[in-house]
Design a protein around this motif. Structure first.
Motif, short mmCIF file in Angstrom:
data_model
loop_
_atom_site.label_atom_id
_atom_site.label_comp_id
_atom_site.label_asym_id
_atom_site.label_seq_id
_atom_site.Cartn_x
_atom_site.Cartn_y
_atom_site.Cartn_z
N SER A 180 18.86 -9.35 -7.25
CA SER A 180 19.65 -10.50 -7.29
C SER A 180 21.14 -10.06 -6.81
CB SER A 180 19.28 -11.19 -8.43
OG SER A 180 19.91 -10.83 -9.32
N TRP A 181 21.36 -8.98 -7.17
CA TRP A 181 22.86 -8.51 -7.11
C TRP A 181 23.21 -8.28 -5.62
CZ3 TRP A 181 23.89 -3.47 -5.49
CH2 TRP A 181 22.63 -2.61 -5.30
N LEU A 182 22.27 -7.90 -4.82
CA LEU A 182 22.49 -7.81 -3.53
C LEU A 182 23.17 -8.96 -2.44
CD1 LEU A 182 19.49 -5.54 -2.80
CD2 LEU A 182 22.09 -4.80 -2.88
N ALA A 183 24.23 -8.90 -1.98
CA ALA A 183 24.66 -10.15 -1.31
C ALA A 183 24.39 -9.89 0.20
CB ALA A 183 26.18 -10.13 -1.48
N ASN A 184 23.17 -10.04 0.49
CA ASN A 184 22.51 -10.20 1.64
C ASN A 184 21.46 -11.09 1.92
OD1 ASN A 184 20.02 -8.45 1.57
ND2 ASN A 184 21.38 -7.46 0.18
N SER A 185 21.10 -11.36 3.20
CA SER A 185 20.00 -12.12 3.44
C SER A 185 18.56 -11.73 2.87
CB SER A 185 19.76 -12.02 5.16
OG SER A 185 19.44 -10.94 5.61
N HIS A 186 18.32 -10.48 2.39
CA HIS A 186 17.18 -10.06 2.08
C HIS A 186 16.99 -10.70 0.39
CE1 HIS A 186 15.86 -7.80 5.09
NE2 HIS A 186 17.08 -7.16 4.98
N VAL A 187 17.95 -10.99 -0.19
CA VAL A 187 17.60 -11.74 -1.39
C VAL A 187 16.95 -13.18 -1.29
CG1 VAL A 187 18.80 -12.89 -3.24
CG2 VAL A 187 19.66 -10.53 -2.47
N GLN A 188 17.24 -13.69 -0.13
CA GLN A 188 16.52 -14.88 0.17
C GLN A 188 15.19 -15.00 0.61
OE1 GLN A 188 18.07 -17.28 3.65
NE2 GLN A 188 18.63 -18.79 2.44
N VAL A 189 14.76 -13.71 0.74
CA VAL A 189 13.24 -13.39 0.84
C VAL A 189 12.65 -13.51 -0.21
CG1 VAL A 189 11.58 -11.67 1.50
CG2 VAL A 189 13.83 -11.93 3.13
N HIS A 190 13.06 -12.99 -1.37
CA HIS A 190 12.41 -13.19 -2.53
C HIS A 190 12.35 -14.49 -2.91
CE1 HIS A 190 12.12 -8.63 -3.40
NE2 HIS A 190 13.63 -8.85 -2.68
N GLN A 191 13.45 -15.09 -2.83
CA GLN A 191 13.52 -16.56 -3.08
C GLN A 191 12.30 -17.49 -2.40
OE1 GLN A 191 17.18 -18.55 -2.38
NE2 GLN A 191 16.35 -20.69 -3.35
N ALA A 192 12.30 -17.07 -1.23
CA ALA A 192 11.38 -17.79 -0.20
C ALA A 192 9.86 -17.42 -0.61
CB ALA A 192 11.46 -17.37 1.13
N ALA A 193 9.79 -16.03 -0.86
CA ALA A 193 8.38 -15.53 -1.43
C ALA A 193 7.94 -16.41 -2.64
CB ALA A 193 8.33 -13.91 -1.63
N GLY A 194 8.81 -16.88 -3.50
CA GLY A 194 8.60 -17.29 -4.54
C GLY A 194 8.09 -18.91 -4.33
N MET A 195 8.67 -19.50 -3.29
CA MET A 195 8.29 -20.88 -2.83
C MET A 195 7.05 -20.79 -2.16
SD MET A 195 12.13 -22.12 -1.73
CE MET A 195 11.49 -23.78 -1.06
N VAL A 196 6.54 -19.77 -1.42
CA VAL A 196 5.42 -19.97 -0.65
C VAL A 196 4.45 -19.43 -1.60
CG1 VAL A 196 4.16 -18.44 1.09
CG2 VAL A 196 6.43 -19.29 1.40
N GLN A 197 4.70 -18.64 -2.77
CA GLN A 197 3.41 -18.54 -3.68
C GLN A 197 3.16 -19.59 -4.45
OE1 GLN A 197 5.04 -16.05 -6.88
NE2 GLN A 197 3.13 -16.10 -7.99
N VAL A 198 3.97 -20.69 -4.50
CA VAL A 198 3.55 -21.78 -5.14
C VAL A 198 2.95 -22.81 -4.28
CG1 VAL A 198 4.45 -24.06 -6.18
CG2 VAL A 198 5.59 -21.81 -6.86
N GLN A 199 3.42 -22.80 -2.92
CA GLN A 199 2.91 -23.49 -2.04
C GLN A 199 1.30 -23.13 -1.58
OE1 GLN A 199 5.37 -23.04 1.49
NE2 GLN A 199 7.20 -24.08 0.46
N LEU A 200 1.10 -21.96 -1.61
CA LEU A 200 -0.21 -21.32 -1.45
C LEU A 200 -1.07 -21.03 -2.59
CD1 LEU A 200 0.40 -19.14 1.59
CD2 LEU A 200 -0.25 -21.47 1.86
N GLU A 201 -0.40 -21.04 -3.69
CA GLU A 201 -1.21 -20.82 -4.84
C GLU A 201 -1.69 -19.31 -4.75
OE1 GLU A 201 -3.84 -24.13 -5.83
OE2 GLU A 201 -2.14 -25.24 -6.91
N VAL A 202 -0.97 -18.46 -4.50
CA VAL A 202 -1.40 -17.18 -4.28
C VAL A 202 -0.51 -16.02 -5.07
CG1 VAL A 202 -2.45 -17.18 -2.14
CG2 VAL A 202 0.03 -16.69 -2.00
N SER A 203 -0.74 -14.80 -5.00
CA SER A 203 0.23 -13.79 -5.67
C SER A 203 1.75 -13.56 -4.49
CB SER A 203 -0.50 -12.52 -5.80
OG SER A 203 -0.46 -12.01 -4.40
N THR A 204 2.85 -13.04 -5.19
CA THR A 204 3.85 -12.84 -4.59
C THR A 204 3.39 -12.23 -3.57
OG1 THR A 204 5.13 -12.98 -6.47
CG2 THR A 204 6.27 -12.01 -4.95
#
Length: 243
Positions: A180-204
């Motif tokens: 989370s300390w990295l100031a770049n677009s890849h941090v958003q990937v982790h945030q999005a993965a968490g959202m998709v995990q909830v949407q699909l009810e699957v693992s990260t």
């Protein structure tokens, strides 16, 4: 080796006077000057547990620095397709030295053609590690085929060690699992993965695989998929890749 290390330390010290900033970024820029490469990038990597609690792990990445758009594109490409020299160096703990990338289509069938299209003709990746603890990789590319000379390889190993020290300084108490300390677009990937995990009810990891598949199929970067997911303009469902 000792004299070469001191020489590079002195050069980096002079670089910091002219351009204060992250040691990792300065190391990448020094690689371009010293190693006859076209660009350099550095990433911090960590592992996520495999799907369904399996012991197998999958690397996730946060970009620390890239000297040019091609280097940034190569890092993002590897995150998207899940293969490439950076991942191999991280997995093996040893350098991956590819003097002619076009000859590696069998080894990396998804990464190689796209990397060549980006402008890479040779790639060299070095793990950033302290003992058995691996933190990421230092990745170099050339726009023409050709190996590193013995002297260039020696300097690359020294510079990767100095980049490792810079990553440790940048982490400054953060866990290597926390990007989370990295100031770049890849941090958003982790945030999005968490959202998709909830949407699909699957693992990260499965969420990341679905995002990677969508990115590859639609010829966009994983960062762009993540941006759309976070902006809620893209939602993943079980019956399609996303809509």
């Amino acid at each position: 080796m000792r004299n070469r290390r001191q020489r590079l330390l002195d050069l980096l010290a002079a670089d910091r006077v002219v351009k204060p900033g992250s040691v990792v970024g300065l190391v990448c820029e020094r690689c371009v000057r010293e190693l006859s490469v076209s660009g350099a990038g550095a990433t911090v990597l960590s592992h996520l547990p495999g799907p369904d609690g399996q012991n197998e792990e999958y690397p996730t990445r946060g970009l620390v620095h890239a000297t040019d758009t091609v280097s940034a594109g190569l890092e993002d490409l590897q995150l998207t397709v899940g293969e490439g020299p950076c991942l191999d160096a991280f997995a093996s703990g040893g350098p991956v030295l590819i003097a002619d990338l076009a000859a590696e289509r069998t080894r990396w069938p998804a990464f190689t053609p796209a990397a060549c299209e980006l402008g890479a003709a040779a790639v060299f990746s070095f793990p950033l590690q302290i003992g058995v603890v691996r933190l990421g990789s230092l990745d170099l590319y050339r726009d023409a085929p050709g190996p590193l000379t013995r002297t260039e390889l020696t300097d690359a190993l020294i510079l990767s060690d100095l980049a490792t020290q810079g990553v440790v300084a940048d982490l400054d108490g953060h866990s290597t699992q926390d990007v989370s300390w990295l100031a770049n677009s890849h941090v958003q990937v982790h945030q999005a993965a968490g959202m998709v995990q909830v949407q699909l009810e699957v693992s990260t990891e499965m969420a990341l695989l679905r995002m990677r598949g969508y990115a590859f199929t639609h010829e966009v970067t994983l960062a762009e998929v993540a941006r759309q997911v976070v902006a809620r303009s893209l939602r993943f469902t079980h019956d399609m890749d996303g809509r």
